[in-house]
Design a protein around this motif. Sequence first.
Motif, PDB file in Angstrom:
ATOM      1  N   ALA A 131       0.694  -1.360  -0.036  1.00  0.00           N
ATOM      2  CA  ALA A 131       0.219   0.053  -0.063  1.00  0.00           C
ATOM      3  C   ALA A 131       1.033   1.175  -0.082  1.00  0.00           C
ATOM      4  CB  ALA A 131      -0.832  -0.058   1.209  1.00  0.00           C
ATOM      5  N   GLU A 181      -7.103   0.208  -6.708  1.00  0.00           N
ATOM      6  CA  GLU A 181      -7.859   0.440  -5.676  1.00  0.00           C
ATOM      7  C   GLU A 181      -7.326   2.011  -4.948  1.00  0.00           C
ATOM      8  OE1 GLU A 181      -9.523  -0.795  -1.030  1.00  0.00           O
ATOM      9  OE2 GLU A 181      -8.554  -2.358  -2.553  1.00  0.00           O
ATOM     10  N   ASP A 183      -8.048   5.720  -2.612  1.00  0.00           N
ATOM     11  CA  ASP A 183      -8.743   6.599  -1.875  1.00  0.00           C
ATOM     12  C   ASP A 183      -7.952   8.077  -2.309  1.00  0.00           C
ATOM     13  OD1 ASP A 183      -9.724   8.312   0.121  1.00  0.00           O
ATOM     14  OD2 ASP A 183      -9.359   7.126   1.766  1.00  0.00           O
ATOM     15  N   ARG A 222      -7.697   8.275   7.435  1.00  0.00           N
ATOM     16  CA  ARG A 222      -7.828   7.519   6.022  1.00  0.00           C
ATOM     17  C   ARG A 222      -6.571   6.715   5.923  1.00  0.00           C
ATOM     18  NH1 ARG A 222      -7.133  11.587   2.833  1.00  0.00           N
ATOM     19  NH2 ARG A 222      -7.496  10.234   0.902  1.00  0.00           N
ATOM     20  N   GLU A 224      -4.571   5.170   8.185  1.00  0.00           N
ATOM     21  CA  GLU A 224      -4.517   4.377   9.120  1.00  0.00           C
ATOM     22  C   GLU A 224      -5.342   3.250   8.821  1.00  0.00           C
ATOM     23  OE1 GLU A 224      -4.639   6.155  13.108  1.00  0.00           O
ATOM     24  OE2 GLU A 224      -2.716   7.163  12.736  1.00  0.00           O
ATOM     25  N   ALA A 225      -6.534   3.772   8.445  1.00  0.00           N
ATOM     26  CA  ALA A 225      -7.794   2.669   8.008  1.00  0.00           C
ATOM     27  C   ALA A 225      -7.287   1.861   6.519  1.00  0.00           C
ATOM     28  CB  ALA A 225      -9.052   3.377   7.852  1.00  0.00           C
ATOM     29  N   PHE A 226      -6.694   2.464   5.636  1.00  0.00           N
ATOM     30  CA  PHE A 226      -6.257   2.180   4.348  1.00  0.00           C
ATOM     31  C   PHE A 226      -5.207   1.138   4.810  1.00  0.00           C
ATOM     32  CE2 PHE A 226      -4.713   1.978   0.012  1.00  0.00           C
ATOM     33  CZ  PHE A 226      -5.688   2.029  -0.494  1.00  0.00           C
ATOM     34  N   GLY A 228      -4.574  -0.501   7.711  1.00  0.00           N
ATOM     35  CA  GLY A 228      -5.214  -1.708   8.375  1.00  0.00           C
ATOM     36  C   GLY A 228      -5.649  -2.484   7.601  1.00  0.00           C
ATOM     37  N   THR A 229      -6.404  -2.168   6.397  1.00  0.00           N
ATOM     38  CA  THR A 229      -6.864  -2.995   5.116  1.00  0.00           C
ATOM     39  C   THR A 229      -5.872  -3.869   4.534  1.00  0.00           C
ATOM     40  OG1 THR A 229      -8.791  -1.861   5.084  1.00  0.00           O
ATOM     41  CG2 THR A 229      -8.439  -3.215   3.360  1.00  0.00           C
ATOM     42  N   HIS A 230      -4.825  -3.239   4.115  1.00  0.00           N
ATOM     43  CA  HIS A 230      -3.930  -3.660   3.194  1.00  0.00           C
ATOM     44  C   HIS A 230      -2.732  -4.190   3.674  1.00  0.00           C
ATOM     45  CE1 HIS A 230      -6.441  -2.758  -0.340  1.00  0.00           C
ATOM     46  NE2 HIS A 230      -6.839  -1.416   0.362  1.00  0.00           N
ATOM     47  N   ALA A 232      -2.556  -5.818   6.929  1.00  0.00           N
ATOM     48  CA  ALA A 232      -2.722  -6.546   7.859  1.00  0.00           C
ATOM     49  C   ALA A 232      -2.138  -7.980   7.381  1.00  0.00           C
ATOM     50  CB  ALA A 232      -3.976  -6.905   8.144  1.00  0.00           C
TER      51      ALA A 232
END
Length: 233
Positions: A131, A181, A183, A222, A224-226, A228-230, A232
């Motif tokens: 990411a 993908e 954001d 944003r 940290e969320a992104f 966290g998704t990619h 992990a």
Amino acid sequence: MPDLHIPAAEGSHQEAYLATPPGTGPWPGVVVLQDVFGVGQNVRDHTDRLAAAGYLAVAPKLYTPRGGGIRCIAAVFRAMTSGQGPAFDDIEAARAWLADRDECTGRIGVIGFCQGGGFALLAAARHDFAAAAPNYGFVPTDAERELEGICPVVASFGGQDTALKGHPERLEKALTTLGVEKDIKTYPTAGHSFHERFYAETLVRHLGAGYDPAASEDSWRRVEAFFGTHLAS
């Protein structure tokens, strides 16, 4: 959270700042790429924040003695705009060093600020990052070609950043065409360097830049969320 030396291009070494999360790993990793002023307090704070969020984070110093002072700074800028040069090898060396550590899961993200935002984009298309988070970074003119093969991207820009006018739209178009993908968000009232707390006030006013706490915190949310998704495991 020490300064240390890590591998660099051509068998040499580069200075870096490492931040380790609390507790025990392994953790995903993040390579943190400097702004134009190098690995100063702003970049160290960003690196510490990522560690607090659960990432083994390293900020390599791209301005190295190997480059020879001003020549080194000029070479790094040329690399950012051309997409070529030893700086990219140094970034890859930092990524590989992080991925090989026992306390790292091997999934690595890259984040950059200003100059480092441009490097983050191009490095993410050239190396094995999971990411990328470029912040107010240069987007190449032929973005679709330069970014082919890139990982998912979360990008932030300032609407008052006249130096990067049109760059968010260019990135959006290229990543849409490439099917990546993404954001991408532009903060209307923010200028350049809206994450950076520690610039001289007269300098940032002259450049139309400076810290914007609302934009900065939303952008970090944003990222940290992104990640966290990619990232992990």
